[in-house]
Every structure is written in C-alpha cells, then in structure tokens.
Design an enzyme around this catalytic site. Structure first.
Site, PDB file in Angstrom:
ATOM      1  N   GLU A 141       3.800   3.685  -3.882  1.00 24.87           N
ATOM      2  CA  GLU A 141       5.037   3.071  -3.896  1.00 24.87           C
ATOM      3  C   GLU A 141       5.354   2.202  -2.825  1.00 24.87           C
ATOM      4  O   GLU A 141       6.228   1.142  -2.800  1.00 24.87           O
ATOM      5  CB  GLU A 141       6.217   4.021  -4.495  1.00 24.87           C
ATOM      6  N   GLY A 142       5.308   2.820  -1.555  1.00 22.55           N
ATOM      7  CA  GLY A 142       5.404   2.155  -0.333  1.00 22.55           C
ATOM      8  C   GLY A 142       4.823   0.722  -0.211  1.00 22.55           C
ATOM      9  O   GLY A 142       5.362  -0.033   0.181  1.00 22.55           O
ATOM     10  N   HIS A 143       3.466   0.706  -0.566  1.00 23.58           N
ATOM     11  CA  HIS A 143       3.074  -0.363  -0.380  1.00 23.58           C
ATOM     12  C   HIS A 143       3.357  -1.332  -1.615  1.00 23.58           C
ATOM     13  O   HIS A 143       3.764  -2.754  -1.148  1.00 23.58           O
ATOM     14  CB  HIS A 143       1.362  -0.310  -1.067  1.00 23.58           C
TER      15      HIS A 143
HETATM   16  P1  AMP Z   1      -1.805   1.357   4.974  1.00 23.82           P
HETATM   17  O1  AMP Z   1      -2.440   1.137   3.790  1.00 23.82           O
HETATM   18  O2  AMP Z   1      -1.560   2.705   5.297  1.00 23.82           O
HETATM   19  O3  AMP Z   1      -2.740   0.636   6.169  1.00 23.82           O
HETATM   20  O4  AMP Z   1      -0.515   0.674   4.960  1.00 23.82           O
HETATM   21  C1  AMP Z   1      -0.235  -0.628   4.633  1.00 23.82           C
HETATM   22  C2  AMP Z   1       1.144  -1.094   4.666  1.00 23.82           C
HETATM   23  O5  AMP Z   1       2.100  -0.385   4.037  1.00 23.82           O
HETATM   24  C3  AMP Z   1       1.541  -0.822   6.237  1.00 23.82           C
HETATM   25  O6  AMP Z   1       2.360  -2.031   6.590  1.00 23.82           O
HETATM   26  C4  AMP Z   1       2.374   0.548   6.108  1.00 23.82           C
HETATM   27  O7  AMP Z   1       3.465   0.381   7.119  1.00 23.82           O
HETATM   28  C5  AMP Z   1       2.980   0.358   4.761  1.00 23.82           C
HETATM   29  N1  AMP Z   1       3.352   1.658   4.190  1.00 23.82           N
HETATM   30  C6  AMP Z   1       2.499   2.825   4.224  1.00 23.82           C
HETATM   31  N2  AMP Z   1       3.540   3.647   3.745  1.00 23.82           N
HETATM   32  C7  AMP Z   1       4.594   3.273   3.682  1.00 23.82           C
HETATM   33  C8  AMP Z   1       5.824   4.014   2.975  1.00 23.82           C
HETATM   34  N3  AMP Z   1       5.904   5.046   2.755  1.00 23.82           N
HETATM   35  N4  AMP Z   1       6.918   3.212   2.920  1.00 23.82           N
HETATM   36  C9  AMP Z   1       6.970   1.755   3.197  1.00 23.82           C
HETATM   37  N5  AMP Z   1       5.795   1.280   3.770  1.00 23.82           N
HETATM   38  C10 AMP Z   1       4.787   1.822   3.928  1.00 23.82           C
END
Ligand code: AMP
Length: 289
Positions: free
Chosen positions: A38-40
């Site tokens: 959900e963050g992504h």
């Molecule tokens: P990653 O796949 O871990 O490289 O993350 C890709 C993007 O998703 C980055 O900009 C992260 O900061 C963002 N992201 C990861 N986890 C979260 C979260 N829980 N809430 C908001 N954004 C997130």
C-alpha cells in the site's frame, strides 16, 4: 483497470517516454524495487493524479528494479522478495499506464559501467554510515531512471527520509528540471510502517518490530509534554527498542532538510530509527510536534 504496458528493456521505454513527452503528455514517475504494498500504491495513485493535472490525461509510469548497486556485499540482494505478476496487477489497480521492469540488471548497469553520482552531505550519517555506497547506488540509478523517463514529476515516500533528501539534493545540484514529491508513510493498523522487508519477519519478530513505531509515538508524546532534550528522547527510544530485543543501528533527531543532528528537538525535527529485528533491518521516522 487495464493491465499496464510492460517494458523489459530500457531502450524502447526511453523512446516511448520521450515521444509521449514531445507529444505534450505530462509524465509522473514512481521508482520502486517491487514486491509492492500500500505504501508504493499510495505513490502510484498520486502519480496518476499528478499526471492528469491540468485536465488532460497524462502518463503515470512506474519502474520495478531491484538495483544491485545499492546493496552491500553482505546485504539481501539475492533474497529480496519479488512478484512481478502480482505487482503488475497492483499497478493496474493504482492507475499506472506503463511499467519498466528490466529483465536483467545488465540492461541498466552494463559491464564496464563507470559513472556514479555521489551526493556528498546528505549521504553522510544515518543509513549512509551503516550502508557504505548505498546512496551512491540509489542516486545513480535514480539519475539514470530520470534520464530514461524524463518525467515532469517523480514521487517518493517519506519512509526513506534520507533517500528523499539525497534525491532532492541531486535534482537541485544537477538541474534535472523536474519536481520531486514526497508522500507520507503508510502504516499497518497497529503502526508498523509498510515495507517489502516486513515479509522476512516471523510472527514473533513482526510483534517485536512494533517497537520502532511505538518508540516514535512515545517520542512524539514526550516532546508534546515538554521533553525537548534530544539526548533524552533518543535514550528513551533506544531503551524501548532494546527492550524488544531489537539491535539498534541508530536513533537520531535531525533537522528535516539538512539532516544535521539537533541537541534540542524543535517543532518539525525528525526522529529517525534503524534497527535489526532478528536479521531484518528496518527503518522508520516521524516528525516531532
Ligand atoms: P522501495 O521499493 O523500497 O525502493 O520503495 C519505493 C518507494 O516507495 C520509495 O520512494 C519508498 O520511500 C516508498 N515507500 C516504501 N514504503 C513506504 C511506506 N510504508 N509508505 C510510503 N512510501 C513508502
């Protein structure tokens, strides 16, 4: 909810993005390493919204690439979780038009790659101290994704606060000419920040991992009640993490933009944490009131 168009080779991706831009489309980019949660997806929905700003349908695009250059030799590159089919379905639901998921890392970093982007100050300390070379890998891949995509806006999560600072500095210093948008941390109902790495946690570790968000919540409460001494706030958070048997990497309170450590927590100061729960390294952060 059409399935996004999938590109596995950066060359046609670059050609199509450039053609779309030249035809007047507004491009919004979300770089990720996949295993989407959900963050992504909150970033992707924001990309959809921003691509369509101005009333004309733009192009919301995402990349899924487990970037080898941001992993240290003893880190989890080979076991990083992956699920491309599931990710594409989630991208579709979030309104993403195109996805670049390079088939092989050599399509992004060819043998002999020798150019690196180093953001000097923002990469120091915090995760930069315990993960040497990490932010050099991040800045380089993000610079390359910006050149391949030429977006008008790129969206990142505040979950990775230092990463966001590194990218903002790079875009400013190298005049990339695009907007960087930061989005709030998305959490589970009990407070745990969503992370692809949460998949590594056993049920017991999952319960202990709550110490990260709880120690941030306690720091916010203490700061609101008048505790302003950064050393005191940090010590309380460290004790809370250690009580959950988490191995603390760092607990810092910093200025939100410069990331310089502060002695006295001011409104807007950010507390940043990194700790190992079992073998899984987790990070979290939050602004103090
Ligand atoms: P990653 O796949 O871990 O490289 O993350 C890709 C993007 O998703 C980055 O900009 C992260 O900061 C963002 N992201 C990861 N986890 C979260 C979260 N829980 N809430 C908001 N954004 C997130």
């Amino acid at each position: 909810m059409a399935t996004p168009e999938l590109f596995t080779d950066p060359a046609p991706w670059q050609a199509r993005c450039l053609a779309a831009r030249e035809a007047g489309a507004r491009l919004a980019l979300v770089p990720t390493m996949g295993f989407l949660h959900e963050g992504h997806l909150s970033l992707m929905r924001e990309a959809r919204r921003r691509a369509d700003e101005g009333g004309r349908r733009g192009l919301a695009v995402a990349t899924i690439f487990v970037n080898p250059t941001q992993f240290g030799p003893s880190e989890d590159l080979s076991r990083y979780p992956r699920d491309l089919a599931g990710d594409l379905a989630k991208c579709a639901a979030a309104g993403i038009d195109w996805v670049l998921a390079p088939e092989r890392p050599e399509l992004v970093f060819a043998p002999g790659h020798e150019t690196w982007v180093t953001v000097e100050r923002a990469s120091q300390g915090l995760c930069g101290a315990s993960r040497p070379g990490h932010f050099r890998g991040v800045a380089t891949v993000v610079a390359k994704l910006f050149n391949l995509t030429r977006p008008h806006v790129a969206i990142f999560g505040e979950k990775d606060w230092q990463q966001l600072a590194v990218i903002r500095a790079m875009v400013r210093d190298l005049a990339f000419g695009l907007e960087i948008a930061g989005m709030p941390i998305v959490r589970e109902g009990d407070g745990l920040a969503l992370s692809s790495r949460n998949a590594y946690l056993s049920p017991g570790e999952r319960a202990r991992a709550l110490a990260l968000s709880r120690s941030l919540a306690e720091a916010r409460e203490a700061a609101a009640a008048g505790v302003r001494d950064a050393a005191e706030l940090r010590a309380r958070a460290r004790a809370r993490l250690e009580a959950a048997d988490a191995r603390v990497d760092y607990v810092e309170i910093v200025h939100p933009e410069t990331l310089a450590p502060v002695d006295v927590a001011a409104p807007g100061s950010v507390m940043l944490l990194a700790a190992f729960v079992g073998t899984t390294r987790l990070i979290d952060n939050g602004r103090l009131p």
